[in-house]
Design a protein around this motif. Structure first.
Motif, PDB file in Angstrom:
ATOM      1  N   ALA A 114      26.101  31.936  23.435  1.00 17.17           N
ATOM      2  CA  ALA A 114      26.691  31.376  24.694  1.00 17.17           C
ATOM      3  C   ALA A 114      28.011  31.255  24.625  1.00 17.17           C
ATOM      4  N   LEU A 115      28.718  31.819  25.681  1.00 16.52           N
ATOM      5  CA  LEU A 115      30.281  31.629  25.834  1.00 16.52           C
ATOM      6  C   LEU A 115      30.326  30.469  26.837  1.00 16.52           C
ATOM      7  N   SER A 116      31.718  29.747  26.830  1.00 15.69           N
ATOM      8  CA  SER A 116      32.015  28.958  27.921  1.00 15.69           C
ATOM      9  C   SER A 116      32.103  29.589  29.233  1.00 15.69           C
ATOM     10  N   LYS A 117      32.161  28.946  30.198  1.00 11.84           N
ATOM     11  CA  LYS A 117      32.432  29.344  31.720  1.00 11.84           C
ATOM     12  C   LYS A 117      34.015  30.064  31.763  1.00 11.84           C
ATOM     13  N   ASN A 118      34.819  29.342  30.944  1.00 13.54           N
ATOM     14  CA  ASN A 118      36.250  29.753  30.836  1.00 13.54           C
ATOM     15  C   ASN A 118      36.302  31.380  30.052  1.00 13.54           C
ATOM     16  N   GLU A 119      35.536  31.233  29.074  1.00 14.67           N
ATOM     17  CA  GLU A 119      35.580  32.578  28.204  1.00 14.67           C
ATOM     18  C   GLU A 119      34.824  33.772  28.963  1.00 14.67           C
ATOM     19  N   ILE A 120      33.599  33.321  29.803  1.00 13.35           N
ATOM     20  CA  ILE A 120      33.202  34.450  30.577  1.00 13.35           C
ATOM     21  C   ILE A 120      34.070  34.925  31.761  1.00 13.35           C
ATOM     22  N   GLY A 121      34.858  33.804  32.349  1.00 16.96           N
ATOM     23  CA  GLY A 121      35.658  33.973  33.329  1.00 16.96           C
ATOM     24  C   GLY A 121      36.848  35.176  32.837  1.00 16.96           C
ATOM     25  N   MET A 122      37.125  35.132  31.516  1.00 15.42           N
ATOM     26  CA  MET A 122      38.196  35.768  30.734  1.00 15.42           C
ATOM     27  C   MET A 122      37.925  37.057  30.876  1.00 15.42           C
ATOM     28  N   VAL A 123      36.474  37.095  30.296  1.00 14.52           N
ATOM     29  CA  VAL A 123      35.884  38.735  30.054  1.00 14.52           C
ATOM     30  C   VAL A 123      35.856  39.432  31.298  1.00 14.52           C
ATOM     31  N   VAL A 124      35.410  38.503  32.277  1.00 14.84           N
ATOM     32  CA  VAL A 124      34.985  39.355  33.620  1.00 14.84           C
ATOM     33  C   VAL A 124      36.430  39.918  34.329  1.00 14.84           C
ATOM     34  N   LYS A 125      37.696  38.955  33.974  1.00 12.47           N
ATOM     35  CA  LYS A 125      38.730  39.315  34.486  1.00 12.47           C
ATOM     36  C   LYS A 125      39.371  40.487  33.851  1.00 12.47           C
ATOM     37  N   GLU A 126      39.154  40.560  32.315  1.00 14.60           N
ATOM     38  CA  GLU A 126      39.588  41.807  31.634  1.00 14.60           C
ATOM     39  C   GLU A 126      39.050  43.067  32.178  1.00 14.60           C
ATOM     40  N   MET A 127      37.728  43.107  32.468  1.00 12.98           N
ATOM     41  CA  MET A 127      36.994  44.184  32.658  1.00 12.98           C
ATOM     42  C   MET A 127      37.127  44.508  34.367  1.00 12.98           C
ATOM     43  N   ASP A 128      37.265  43.632  35.109  1.00 14.43           N
ATOM     44  CA  ASP A 128      37.042  43.946  36.533  1.00 14.43           C
ATOM     45  C   ASP A 128      38.598  44.456  37.038  1.00 14.43           C
ATOM     46  N   LYS A 129      38.806  45.748  37.147  1.00 15.83           N
ATOM     47  CA  LYS A 129      40.032  46.270  37.400  1.00 15.83           C
ATOM     48  C   LYS A 129      40.221  46.346  38.817  1.00 15.83           C
ATOM     49  N   THR A 130      38.958  46.115  39.660  1.00 16.39           N
ATOM     50  CA  THR A 130      39.241  45.902  41.154  1.00 16.39           C
ATOM     51  C   THR A 130      39.193  44.721  41.642  1.00 16.39           C
ATOM     52  N   ASN A 131      39.372  43.608  40.818  1.00 17.42           N
ATOM     53  CA  ASN A 131      39.406  42.118  41.094  1.00 17.42           C
ATOM     54  C   ASN A 131      38.420  41.894  42.167  1.00 17.42           C
ATOM     55  N   ALA A 132      37.264  42.220  42.353  1.00 19.19           N
ATOM     56  CA  ALA A 132      36.193  42.014  42.876  1.00 19.19           C
ATOM     57  C   ALA A 132      35.293  40.860  42.638  1.00 19.19           C
ATOM     58  N   GLY A 133      35.488  40.347  41.330  1.00 22.50           N
ATOM     59  CA  GLY A 133      34.875  39.354  40.906  1.00 22.50           C
ATOM     60  C   GLY A 133      33.429  39.548  40.114  1.00 22.50           C
ATOM     61  N   ARG A 134      33.240  40.741  40.123  1.00 18.61           N
ATOM     62  CA  ARG A 134      32.060  41.446  39.585  1.00 18.61           C
ATOM     63  C   ARG A 134      32.271  42.642  38.847  1.00 18.61           C
ATOM     64  N   ILE A 135      31.591  43.217  37.808  1.00 18.56           N
ATOM     65  CA  ILE A 135      31.917  44.267  36.874  1.00 18.56           C
ATOM     66  C   ILE A 135      30.741  45.330  37.260  1.00 18.56           C
ATOM     67  N   ASP A 136      31.394  46.580  37.570  1.00 22.91           N
ATOM     68  CA  ASP A 136      30.527  47.582  37.898  1.00 22.91           C
ATOM     69  C   ASP A 136      30.435  48.324  36.764  1.00 22.91           C
TER      70      ASP A 136
END
Length: 127
Positions: A44-66
């Motif tokens: 399990a990762l913390s919500k903060n860590e998950i948020g950082m992962v999503v931000k790193e991957m999400d190049k469209t800044n949609a809040g979701r990773i395609d």
């Protein structure tokens, strides 16, 4: 088709299936990513860590990773090209990390000189 292309195609298809399995939209949210990592046994990762992962991957800044963002994040990136070879002077080059850098940088075309207190040979110079 060679083996690596076939493996890459299979991986891409498996990832697309994974991204559509939960809600069918082809994207994963932070919540879905958390569940995915737990299913994969990554802990399990913390919500903060998950948020950082999503931000790193999400190049469209949609809040979701395609799936294309995820695959692009996974694939190795080519080393940046600076035109002429980079010149690096590394202190502590005979230490554990220094020896790894001394092996890696020349493979990438960098000109490297290492300084060391002991074990000097080759590109290592005594300080």
């Amino acid at each position: 088709m060679d083996g690596s292309s076939s493996t890459s195609s299979k991986l891409a298809l498996a990832l697309k299936e994974l991204f559509t399995a939960d809600d069918g939209d082809g994207k994963i949210s932070a919540t879905e990513l958390t569940r995915l990592l737990e299913l994969l046994g990554k802990g399990a990762l913390s919500k903060n860590e998950i948020g950082m992962v999503v931000k790193e991957m999400d190049k469209t800044n949609a809040g979701r990773i395609d799936v294309t963002e995820f695959i692009a994040w996974l694939l190795p990136r080519p080393a940046p090209s600076f035109g002429s070879p980079m010149k690096v002077l590394l202190t502590g080059a005979s230490g554990l990390l220094g020896r790894q850098i001394m092996a890696l940088f020349p493979q990438r075309g960098w000109m490297l000189r290492g300084l060391a207190f002991s074990r000097t040979a080759g590109a290592l110079v005594s300080q």
